[in-house]
Design an enzyme around this catalytic site. Structure first.
Site, PDB file in Angstrom:
ATOM      1  N   ASP A   1      29.217  45.388  48.477  1.00 38.64           N
ATOM      2  CA  ASP A   1      30.403  44.809  47.856  1.00 38.64           C
ATOM      3  C   ASP A   1      30.012  44.391  46.429  1.00 38.64           C
ATOM      4  O   ASP A   1      28.825  44.238  46.115  1.00 38.64           O
ATOM      5  CB  ASP A   1      30.852  43.600  48.684  1.00 38.64           C
ATOM      6  CG  ASP A   1      31.973  42.831  48.013  1.00 38.64           C
ATOM      7  OD1 ASP A   1      32.964  43.477  47.612  1.00 38.64           O
ATOM      8  OD2 ASP A   1      31.849  41.606  47.870  1.00 38.64           O
TER       9      ASP A   1
ATOM     10  N   ASP B   1      30.440  39.318  51.191  1.00 40.08           N
ATOM     11  CA  ASP B   1      30.459  37.856  51.293  1.00 40.08           C
ATOM     12  C   ASP B   1      31.833  37.267  51.569  1.00 40.08           C
ATOM     13  O   ASP B   1      31.945  36.070  51.841  1.00 40.08           O
ATOM     14  CB  ASP B   1      29.914  37.231  49.996  1.00 40.08           C
ATOM     15  CG  ASP B   1      30.928  37.328  48.859  1.00 40.08           C
ATOM     16  OD1 ASP B   1      31.619  38.361  48.760  1.00 40.08           O
ATOM     17  OD2 ASP B   1      31.041  36.362  48.088  1.00 40.08           O
TER      18      ASP B   1
ATOM     19  N   ASP C   1      35.558  41.296  53.590  1.00 39.79           N
ATOM     20  CA  ASP C   1      34.433  42.147  53.944  1.00 39.79           C
ATOM     21  C   ASP C   1      34.109  42.095  55.437  1.00 39.79           C
ATOM     22  O   ASP C   1      33.365  42.950  55.936  1.00 39.79           O
ATOM     23  CB  ASP C   1      33.179  41.723  53.166  1.00 39.79           C
ATOM     24  CG  ASP C   1      33.338  41.915  51.672  1.00 39.79           C
ATOM     25  OD1 ASP C   1      33.942  42.928  51.280  1.00 39.79           O
ATOM     26  OD2 ASP C   1      32.883  41.046  50.911  1.00 39.79           O
TER      27      ASP C   1
END
Length: 627
Positions: free
Chosen positions: A307, A502, A506
């Site tokens: 990410d 995080d 996600d």
């Protein structure tokens, strides 16, 4: 599993029985020695039979059956000394395995033992000692020297010196300034400081870590389950070899010797010790893996998906550059902007204040503050009229054209400063890439990862600008949470996938990956819950350390199994051919068991490569700290 206390009792009985019998044999009391050895064996055999019955009720078949057969056969055929040695070997091996696992769990057990039970809270001008459950967000706590931060919070004092070695493995204390985040579980190694609680104790980072540790300690790896299945095959082979030795020679003692030399099996002892040692070692470097199963899977990852916001980047606005449009220097621009922004709660304003504090700039108290929500702040600093805010807002207020400012880069934010009605300069802010990311990605590829992808919900231009030169195999932008899941599932067709993120968005992708990794300091509870591995510090370097530790632990487990099983089979053949007596076979197998357990404990000394150790200090340090 036989309890540790009972293990000690059985070990003592077996040892006393063996030594007493040897003493009687030397004194020429042969029959009494035989009786003494039998008495020393029976309690161990009885406890073993009970344990086997419990396992069979659960549908588990293990090599404890071989130990029971060898002791029983030795007693039946009059090899009581061999039976006594096997009893001592079995009880001693079980105790040694328990001791080794306890040693291997030390790092994680240290985390559990450090959990504070109470906290000192400021209340009505006094200090009260209160249970952790009574702490609520916004409570002000006093953390004395040597105390452990009981909850997550922000520093209310000017400075604090924290020891985070129990959480991150870093020996050097960390110095924090007012307003910095403090992770629960950190030890105060300096003067007492005040902590403003941001979460209840039950929701704090450290409480979550404790829950993860407890879950990890109960887990079982596929390799360990595979060992359980192969133990049945080993049992069958052992019985076949023992029966064949008896059948072709007519000597039942050879069958006893075969059974003895196969008791117990390195396949069972080595795997759990090595993998638990790996879990402990990874936790030492700041990577909390939720069990032996993900640790084993971690060693074979082929694809890494990262990410962007809060993972590859810091997740908070940072000052990238400061540009002057007049006579003020960069430090003076930061001084006036930060002084006025003390009166604003906006995240960008707080980031500017934090940047000034990081440079040890002493900020005066602003006067006549007027904030236009979402646009900017005006007020007086050192008798001068100051205006700080968005570029268009400030330009409108001073009557200038926005074209006079520098062009805005993708993903960057321009904060303008006007002094006494004149544009003085602007600050370029962005969610900066973590420093050292290029070296980190190189290290990850060195571990065997073949593909590294970026998955972000940001626009393509922003993603490309942030990751320029990093050598990603693919950049996937404008992704929704369900599209991230589909990306993970499609990549899984090419091999095991790791996803690092995080945020709440996600969590589904983390759950879909073979290994999900969450940023544990500022990441959300949802992502930590869905993940298989949690990084205990706000950077990615423990990810590299965790992979190298996992690969080392798996390699050591396999080495122990292969060497131990090979030696056991060699001993069985030697016993079947008459080269090993039952007593000699028992001693030989004891040496094998001790060797494989000690070899498995080598996982406690696994160290990431030198480049990784250097990265623990430098990699992924936010750029704002380098200014």
């Amino acid at each position: 599993m036989i309890s540790n206390r009972l293990n000690v009792v059985l070990l003592a009985i077996a040892l006393v029985g063996l030594l007493a019998g040897l003493g009687l044999l030397v004194a020429d009391f042969t029959e009494l020695a035989t009786y003494t050895w039998t008495v020393g064996v029976l309690p161990v055999l009885a406890a073993l039979v009970i344990e086997i019955a419990r396992s069979l009720r659960k549908g588990e078949v293990g090599l404890d059956i071989v130990a029971a057969l060898s002791m029983a056969a030795a007693l039946v055929f009059g090899e009581t000394l061999a039976a006594a040695v096997v009893a001592l070997m079995y009880s001693g091996g079980t105790y040694l395995e328990s001791f080794a696992e306890g040693r291997a769990r030390r790092e994680m057990s240290n985390l559990l033992s450090r959990v504070p039970r109470t906290a000192t809270r400021h209340r009505n001008g006094a200090l009260d000692e209160v249970p952790l459950d009574d702490i609520k967000p916004n409570d002000l706590l006093l953390i004395r020297q040597g105390d452990i931060a009981p909850v997550d919070g922000t520093l209310e004092s000017d400075r604090a010196m924290l020891d985070q070695s129990a959480l991150t493995g870093e020996a050097m204390p960390v110095r924090l300034a007012r307003g910095d985040d403090i992770m629960s579980g950190s030890t105060n190694s300096g003067e007492a400081y005040d902590l403003r609680a941001t979460l209840p104790a039950a929701q704090s980072t450290y409480a979550g870590i404790v829950r993860l540790v407890e879950a990890a300690q109960k887990s079982k790896a596929p390799m360990a389950r595979l060992a359980d299945r192969y133990s049945l095959l080993f049992l069958v082979v052992t019985v076949v070899v023992a029966t064949a030795a008896w059948w072709f020679t007519g000597d039942p003692i050879r069958a006893v010797a075969v059974l003895v030399v196969a008791t117990p099996c390195p396949l069972i002892l080595a795997v759990p010790v090595a993998l638990v040692a790996g879990l402990s070692r990874a936790a030492h470097y700041g990577a909390l893996i939720k069990g032996a199963k993900p640790l084993e899977a971690l060693a074979g990852i082929q694809t890494l998906i990262l990410d962007k916001t809060g993972t590859l980047t810091d997740g908070r606005p940072q000052i990238v550059s400061i540009q002057s449009h007049g006579v003020l220097s960069e430090d003076e621009i930061l001084y006036f902007a930060a002084a006025l922004d003390q009166g604003s709660k906006h995240p960008i304003a707080q980031a500017i204040v934090a940047a000034a504090q990081a440079r040890d700039i002493v900020l005066p108290i602003p006067l006549d503050i007027v904030e236009t929500p979402g646009d900017g702040v005006r007020g007086t600093v050192d008798g001068r009229r100051i205006l700080v805010g968005g570029l268009n807002f400030v330009m409108e207020q001073v009557g200038a054209s926005s074209s006079s400012a520098a062009p805005q880069e993708p993903g960057a934010i321009l904060v303008a400063l006007a002094v006494d009605g004149q544009l003085a300069g602007h600050l370029v802010m962005a969610d900066a890439l973590r420093s050292g990311t290029s070296e980190l990605l190189t290290g990850l590829r060195r571990t065997g990862i073949k593909r590294i992808l970026l998955a972000t919900g940001d626009r393509r231009a922003v993603a490309e600008a942030v990751t320029e030169g990093l050598g990603f195999d693919a950049i996937c932008s404008d992704l929704t949470p369900d599209q991230k899941v589909r990306l993970v599932l499609s990549e899984r067709e090419n091999g095991p996938v790791m996803m690092v993120g995080d945020g709440v968005n996600d969590a589904p992708a983390l759950a879909a990956a073979n290994i999900g990794v969450a940023m544990g300091v500022r990441g959300t509870a949802a992502s930590a819950e869905a993940a298989d591995m949690v990084l205990l510090v706000d950077r990615l370097s423990p990810l590299l350390s965790g992979i190298e530790v996992a690969q080392g632990a798996r390699r050591i487990a396999l080495e122990s199994v292969i060497a131990g099983i090979g030696l056991s089979f060699a001993g069985m053949i030697a016993a079947a051919l008459g080269y090993l007596s039952p007593v000699q076979g028992a001693l030989f197998q004891e040496v094998i068991d001790a060797a494989v357990i000690l070899n498995a404990l080598r996982a406690l000394r696994i160290k990431p490569r030198e480049t990784t150790l250097a990265a623990i200090q430098d990699v992924t340090r936010p750029k704002s700290q380098e200014q």
